[in-house]
Design a protein around this motif. Structure first.
Motif, PDB file in Angstrom:
ATOM      1  N   ASN A 290       0.946  -1.087   0.078  1.00  0.00           N
ATOM      2  CA  ASN A 290       0.036  -0.010  -0.061  1.00  0.00           C
ATOM      3  C   ASN A 290       0.853   1.453   0.056  1.00  0.00           C
ATOM      4  N   ARG A 291       1.827   1.231   0.532  1.00  0.00           N
ATOM      5  CA  ARG A 291       2.667   2.459   0.740  1.00  0.00           C
ATOM      6  C   ARG A 291       3.211   2.760  -0.748  1.00  0.00           C
ATOM      7  N   LEU A 292       3.449   1.866  -1.607  1.00  0.00           N
ATOM      8  CA  LEU A 292       3.745   1.917  -3.025  1.00  0.00           C
ATOM      9  C   LEU A 292       2.760   2.277  -4.002  1.00  0.00           C
ATOM     10  N   SER A 293       1.573   2.152  -3.396  1.00  0.00           N
ATOM     11  CA  SER A 293       0.465   2.537  -4.233  1.00  0.00           C
ATOM     12  C   SER A 293       0.012   3.702  -4.561  1.00  0.00           C
ATOM     13  N   ARG A 294       0.427   4.945  -4.092  1.00  0.00           N
ATOM     14  CA  ARG A 294      -0.013   6.067  -4.355  1.00  0.00           C
ATOM     15  C   ARG A 294       1.133   7.231  -3.723  1.00  0.00           C
ATOM     16  N   GLY A 295       1.474   8.293  -4.794  1.00  0.00           N
ATOM     17  CA  GLY A 295       2.065   9.284  -4.601  1.00  0.00           C
ATOM     18  C   GLY A 295       3.688   9.209  -4.498  1.00  0.00           C
ATOM     19  N   LEU A 296       3.975   8.253  -3.676  1.00  0.00           N
ATOM     20  CA  LEU A 296       5.526   8.070  -3.386  1.00  0.00           C
ATOM     21  C   LEU A 296       6.267   7.952  -4.742  1.00  0.00           C
ATOM     22  N   THR A 297       7.280   8.459  -4.900  1.00  0.00           N
ATOM     23  CA  THR A 297       8.093   8.512  -6.003  1.00  0.00           C
ATOM     24  C   THR A 297       9.283   7.628  -5.920  1.00  0.00           C
ATOM     25  N   LEU A 298       9.271   6.555  -6.878  1.00  0.00           N
ATOM     26  CA  LEU A 298      10.435   5.513  -6.827  1.00  0.00           C
ATOM     27  C   LEU A 298      11.492   6.177  -8.127  1.00  0.00           C
ATOM     28  N   GLU A 299      12.402   6.738  -7.402  1.00  0.00           N
ATOM     29  CA  GLU A 299      13.283   7.427  -8.466  1.00  0.00           C
ATOM     30  C   GLU A 299      14.329   6.440  -9.252  1.00  0.00           C
ATOM     31  N   GLY A 300      14.506   6.758 -10.526  1.00  0.00           N
ATOM     32  CA  GLY A 300      15.265   5.936 -11.234  1.00  0.00           C
ATOM     33  C   GLY A 300      14.895   4.508 -11.435  1.00  0.00           C
ATOM     34  N   LEU A 301      13.389   4.468 -11.646  1.00  0.00           N
ATOM     35  CA  LEU A 301      12.877   3.108 -11.689  1.00  0.00           C
ATOM     36  C   LEU A 301      13.017   2.498 -13.062  1.00  0.00           C
ATOM     37  N   THR A 302      13.671   1.315 -13.295  1.00  0.00           N
ATOM     38  CA  THR A 302      13.744   0.843 -14.455  1.00  0.00           C
ATOM     39  C   THR A 302      13.079  -0.670 -14.494  1.00  0.00           C
ATOM     40  N   ILE A 303      13.150  -1.399 -13.469  1.00  0.00           N
ATOM     41  CA  ILE A 303      12.754  -2.759 -13.368  1.00  0.00           C
ATOM     42  C   ILE A 303      11.419  -2.834 -12.638  1.00  0.00           C
ATOM     43  N   ALA A 304      10.304  -3.266 -12.911  1.00  0.00           N
ATOM     44  CA  ALA A 304       9.267  -3.474 -12.026  1.00  0.00           C
ATOM     45  C   ALA A 304       8.811  -5.111 -12.327  1.00  0.00           C
TER      46      ALA A 304
ATOM     47  N   GLN B  53      -2.630   3.951  -9.928  1.00  0.00           N
ATOM     48  CA  GLN B  53      -2.055   4.492  -8.931  1.00  0.00           C
ATOM     49  C   GLN B  53      -0.981   3.465  -8.472  1.00  0.00           C
ATOM     50  N   MET B  54      -1.201   2.047  -8.563  1.00  0.00           N
ATOM     51  CA  MET B  54      -0.072   1.243  -8.215  1.00  0.00           C
ATOM     52  C   MET B  54       1.070   1.051  -9.065  1.00  0.00           C
ATOM     53  N   ALA B  55       0.854   1.325 -10.301  1.00  0.00           N
ATOM     54  CA  ALA B  55       1.813   1.230 -11.354  1.00  0.00           C
ATOM     55  C   ALA B  55       2.978   2.221 -11.355  1.00  0.00           C
ATOM     56  N   ARG B  56       3.980   2.254 -10.351  1.00  0.00           N
ATOM     57  CA  ARG B  56       4.796   3.376 -10.089  1.00  0.00           C
ATOM     58  C   ARG B  56       5.910   3.422 -11.001  1.00  0.00           C
ATOM     59  N   TRP B  57       5.910   2.833 -12.240  1.00  0.00           N
ATOM     60  CA  TRP B  57       6.823   2.745 -13.256  1.00  0.00           C
ATOM     61  C   TRP B  57       6.565   3.952 -14.182  1.00  0.00           C
ATOM     62  N   TYR B  58       5.524   4.646 -14.181  1.00  0.00           N
ATOM     63  CA  TYR B  58       5.389   6.046 -14.835  1.00  0.00           C
ATOM     64  C   TYR B  58       6.517   6.997 -14.199  1.00  0.00           C
ATOM     65  N   GLY B  59       6.878   7.938 -15.358  1.00  0.00           N
ATOM     66  CA  GLY B  59       7.551   8.967 -14.928  1.00  0.00           C
ATOM     67  C   GLY B  59       8.599   9.452 -15.978  1.00  0.00           C
ATOM     68  N   PHE B  60       9.728  10.028 -15.689  1.00  0.00           N
ATOM     69  CA  PHE B  60      10.675  10.681 -16.568  1.00  0.00           C
ATOM     70  C   PHE B  60      11.789   9.738 -16.570  1.00  0.00           C
ATOM     71  N   ARG B  61      12.269   9.376 -17.645  1.00  0.00           N
ATOM     72  CA  ARG B  61      13.440   8.285 -17.680  1.00  0.00           C
ATOM     73  C   ARG B  61      14.399   8.853 -18.567  1.00  0.00           C
ATOM     74  N   ALA B  62      14.986  10.014 -18.812  1.00  0.00           N
ATOM     75  CA  ALA B  62      15.949  10.446 -19.424  1.00  0.00           C
ATOM     76  C   ALA B  62      17.446   9.668 -19.434  1.00  0.00           C
ATOM     77  N   GLY B  63      17.625   9.184 -20.645  1.00  0.00           N
ATOM     78  CA  GLY B  63      18.923   8.406 -20.557  1.00  0.00           C
ATOM     79  C   GLY B  63      18.865   6.928 -20.099  1.00  0.00           C
TER      80      GLY B  63
ATOM     81  N   GLU C 291      15.410   5.059 -20.847  1.00  0.00           N
ATOM     82  CA  GLU C 291      13.904   4.769 -20.913  1.00  0.00           C
ATOM     83  C   GLU C 291      14.040   3.403 -21.595  1.00  0.00           C
ATOM     84  N   ASP C 292      15.036   3.100 -22.515  1.00  0.00           N
ATOM     85  CA  ASP C 292      15.123   1.852 -23.224  1.00  0.00           C
ATOM     86  C   ASP C 292      15.296   0.600 -22.142  1.00  0.00           C
ATOM     87  N   LEU C 293      15.631   0.997 -21.032  1.00  0.00           N
ATOM     88  CA  LEU C 293      15.856  -0.150 -19.928  1.00  0.00           C
ATOM     89  C   LEU C 293      14.591  -0.497 -19.074  1.00  0.00           C
ATOM     90  N   ILE C 294      13.484   0.133 -19.224  1.00  0.00           N
ATOM     91  CA  ILE C 294      12.308  -0.237 -18.577  1.00  0.00           C
ATOM     92  C   ILE C 294      11.765  -1.631 -18.916  1.00  0.00           C
TER      93      ILE C 294
END
Length: 772
Positions: A455-469, A483-493, A495-498
């Motif tokens: 649940n703590r990963l389900s909303r709001g909290l940002t996982l920085e530098g996320l590549t693997i889910a 909201q549970m899908a924390r793989w969204y965001g900005f992946r400059a440099g 993005e191809d590793l997601i």
């Protein structure tokens, strides 16, 4: 503490907007701060400037003696909503708001994260800010409640939980009589969480004298406290922020409670924030923009069963499984994470956070068990390496091959060596109330984190530098899943590793969620283009075939519109690859259609047949046999709808396009050769994306070139321009070799459908708002 509020500012006469001519002192200082940060680009700052001005200009002018303004801002999950409301808060202070309250989620981690950012970017750069909360301390009533003076804008960042809201409410009760001089902005972050009334409203004795106010019919407590706070403020603006606004849109627009006042329906405005440059969301990972990406990895049912505790159906009791041997799919994900981190480091990204998400279960005992198993597996790998040197390199070499087409920054041997070192750096944190673990990106920025949680990963909290889910969490609710899908965001440099490990069923949910999100955002855009308020024109939301948009107790005002595929582009992405005879029947079906209506034009990488009647298209769609679990393409239902539209003069004339790339591998359809289209499997029976977006314009005036966009071709614009009488059927004879089936071809279908008069799609709407 002695609180000093400024006197109301005297606003200059309004020009085009009531905010015109304002001196943007706080905003200018905040803007200067953003410009000093390397991660902020000029065009991004310009977008924040424009959107924050647009939002504050939609609010009620604060020179009015009394007002209650209600608005909603819709962003994307992990896409910069905080940046927007920080800028809005700066502008609010400039136009004369004297108290700004930010309700920031229900967990300390999110509130602390928000407080730290606002202290740095707003109060730390602006003019005369007074903060009543800090990074470690939530709201407490100040010693001197009535301490108004001539300078200062008061800022409060509070958790949205009942004890804190009660303190705020009590404080406002003591300020009554002084609040007429204090315009208040209340920003509700994650506003679809906790804020929604899930119960009722007490009756008004003046209307129904037989019904006395009754606690049993009262609104849910968090909702009631927010409403009561706003009711106490004569000049109040409430702005809800969320990426999943289904529940907010479905609030009863007429709901009022005798004790706490009107509900939080965003009657005055809804603003859709633009998709930021470089953002990776549902559309990029699962929608039409995902074509060509190698993102999904399939988790089989046996692995799911091994990782989750069993719940007895009759008793509901949880049976916790014993010690866990890590399933191969999770082991593969861990090795890939170590590789991804090594590649990032060798690409010149040292000292940057790097995170893997493991979200399997809401149960803390499962999270602890999985966290321990991951740590044990890493220890076992290194023990094995000690006994048999080189084994880790071989394992990582296999994982590198499984990573797919990635641009490597250096020789493979160097990457493998760094990956072995990086595997030893991995830290496992289990994020729940039992462990008390935290991400600590600020004090340990270079961590290689495996974040296990629920649940703590389900909303709001940002996982920085996320590549693997590694994501197996299921739900019946679309908003919760997004909201549970924390793989969204900005992946400059990187993005191809997601990469996302999940089940085929969950992946299909997200494919359809891309369509749900697109429909919602299009409807908000249509509302604003029409110049209507949300209480004047319903916002239509596409229903999901498997999930509720939000919980039933948040959607009592929901009603369904009739099913329509107007303006859609349905396509087959899931194929019954296990059934050879069925696949061959589909190819023969296409051959017969092209025999009857042979193509007369070769263009745009294929062949085109014109003037095909709607009846033959409908018959073809009925006879085509897709995968039984297909969500995105339902041939029989679409065929029925086409014939219904044909009866009123729509979709009567069809074009058939057969994709035919210049390739040696070919198939004969309708007596002529066609090149086979190559698509790769994303999971056992799914190819991810079928259609080439340019093909939706093959029969339009000027062809696809008229619809070029920065990122390729704008398929949505093609559908908007398509005449209502003209439909397009796209046939893709797929090369069976990469799909690993022994047939001559696998037939994929897509449709490009114009706007028709029966509505945009199958919609969910708020029955309390006029439908137009």
């Amino acid at each position: 503490m002695h609180i000093r509020f400024p006197r109301p500012l005297s606003l200059k006469p309004r020009l085009a907007l009531w905010t015109d001519g304002n001196a943007w002192t706080n905003w200018s200082r905040h803007e200067a701060y953003l410009r000093s940060q390397p991660k902020w680009k000029s065009h991004q700052i310009a977008s924040v400037a424009e959107e924050s001005l647009r939002i504050i200009s939609k609010t009620t002018p604060i020179d009015r003696p009394e007002f209650q303004c209600r608005g909603l801002v819709v962003g994307y999950v992990q896409s910069g909503k905080t940046a927007n409301f920080t800028a809005v808060a700066a502008r609010a202070a400039d136009v004369g708001y004297r108290l700004i309250i930010v309700l920031s989620g229900i967990h300390d981690s999110l509130r602390n994260q928000t407080q730290k950012r606002l202290d740095l970017e707003l109060a730390g750069t602006g003019v005369d800010w007074i903060t009543l909360t800090d990074e470690t301390t939530d709201f407490h009533e100040p010693e001197v409640a009535d301490g108004f003076a001539s300078t200062g804008t008061v800022l409060i960042v509070a958790k949205k939980i009942t004890p804190i809201l009660k303190r705020l409410n009590q404080w406002f009760g003591k300020l009554e009589g002084r609040l007429a001089e204090v315009p208040v902005l209340l920003i509700d972050d994650e506003a679809d969480q906790a804020s929604i009334n899930t119960r009722g409203n007490r009756g008004d004795p003046s209307i129904d004298p037989d019904t006395a106010p009754d606690d049993d019919t009262a609104p849910s407590l968090t909702n009631a406290l927010i409403r009561d706070i706003l009711r106490k403020i004569p000049r109040a603006t409430y702005i809800a922020y969320t990426a999943t606004p289904f529940a907010n849109i479905l609030i009863d627009p007429d709901a009022s409670d005798i004790l706490v006042g009107e509900d939080l329906f965003p009657r005055d405005f809804v603003v859709q924030l633009p998709r930021p440059d470089g953002y990776v969301g549902t559309e990029e990972l699962f929608g039409t923009s995902a074509r060509g990406r190698d993102v999904l990895r399939s988790v089989n049912p046996a692995d799911v069963k091994a990782l989750k505790s069993e719940q007895r159906r009759k008793s509901g009791a949880i049976v916790v499984r014993g010690a866990l041997d890590l399933p191969q799919s999770l082991a593969d994900a861990l090795l890939t994470f170590a590789l991804a981190g090594a590649i990032r480091l060798l690409r010149g990204q040292p000292g940057k956070p790097h995170t893997m998400l493991v979200h399997v279960s809401r149960l803390q005992q499962d999270q602890l068990r999985i966290g321990e198993a991951i740590e044990e597996q890493i220890r076992a790998w290194f023990n094995h390496e000690s006994a048999e040197p080189g084994v880790l390199r071989r394992m990582l070499h296999s994982a590198l091959a499984g990573l797919g087409a990635v641009e490597l920054p250096c020789a493979e041997e160097i990457i493998l060596e760094e990956a072995v070192t990086n595997l030893a750096r991995l830290e496992v944190v289990v994020l729940n109330s039992t462990t008390g673990d935290e991400l600590e990106y600020d004090v340990k920025p270079g961590r290689q984190l495996v974040a296990v949680g629920g649940n703590r990963l389900s909303r709001g909290l940002t996982l920085e530098g996320l590549t693997i889910a590694y994501f197996l969490r299921t739900t019946t609710l679309a908003d919760a899943l997004l909201q549970m899908a924390r793989w969204y965001g900005f992946r400059a440099g990187y993005e191809d590793l997601i990469r996302i490990w999940t089940t085929e069923g969950i992946a299909q949910w997200f494919v359809e969620l891309a369509l749900v999100e697109e429909s919602l955002r299009n409807s908000i855009t249509a509302l604003n283009k029409a110049g209507r308020r949300p209480d004047q024109m319903a916002i239509r939301m596409r229903a999901h075939s498997k999930l509720l948009l939000t919980s039933k107790n948040k959607s009592r005002m929901q009603t369904d519109d009739a099913r329509s595929w107007s303006g859609e582009g349905p396509q087959t992405i899931l194929f019954p690859l296990y059934d050879r005879e069925l696949l061959e029947r589909n190819v023969n079906l296409a051959s017969a259609l092209l025999q009857k209506y042979p193509p007369t034009q070769d263009a745009h990488g294929g062949a085109i047949a014109h003037d095909v009647p709607a009846e033959d298209i409908a018959l073809f769609l009925r006879r085509y046999e897709g995968h039984p679990n297909s969500i995105a393409f339902q041939g029989t239902e679409i065929a029925d709808w086409i014939l219904e539209r044909a009866e009123v003069g729509e979709l009567v004339n069809w074009t058939v396009f057969v994709a035919s790339p210049q390739r040696e591998r070919q198939v004969i359809l309708g007596g002529r050769n066609f090149g086979l289209v190559r698509r790769s499997l994303q999971s056992n029976e799914s190819i991810g994306i079928l259609i080439d977006p340019r093909h939706e314009g093959v029969d339009l005036y000027g062809g696809p070139e008229n619809y070029r966009a920065a990122a390729g071709y704008n398929a949505r614009a093609m559908r908007e321009e398509r005449p209502t009488q003209q439909g397009l059927l796209l046939l893709y004879p797929l090369d069976p070799e990469p799909l690993r089936v022994p047939v001559q071809a696998v037939l994929g279908l897509a449709l490009s459908l114009p706007r028709t008069t029966d509505g945009d799609q199958r919609f969910v709407v708020n029955r309390g708002v006029r439908h137009e």
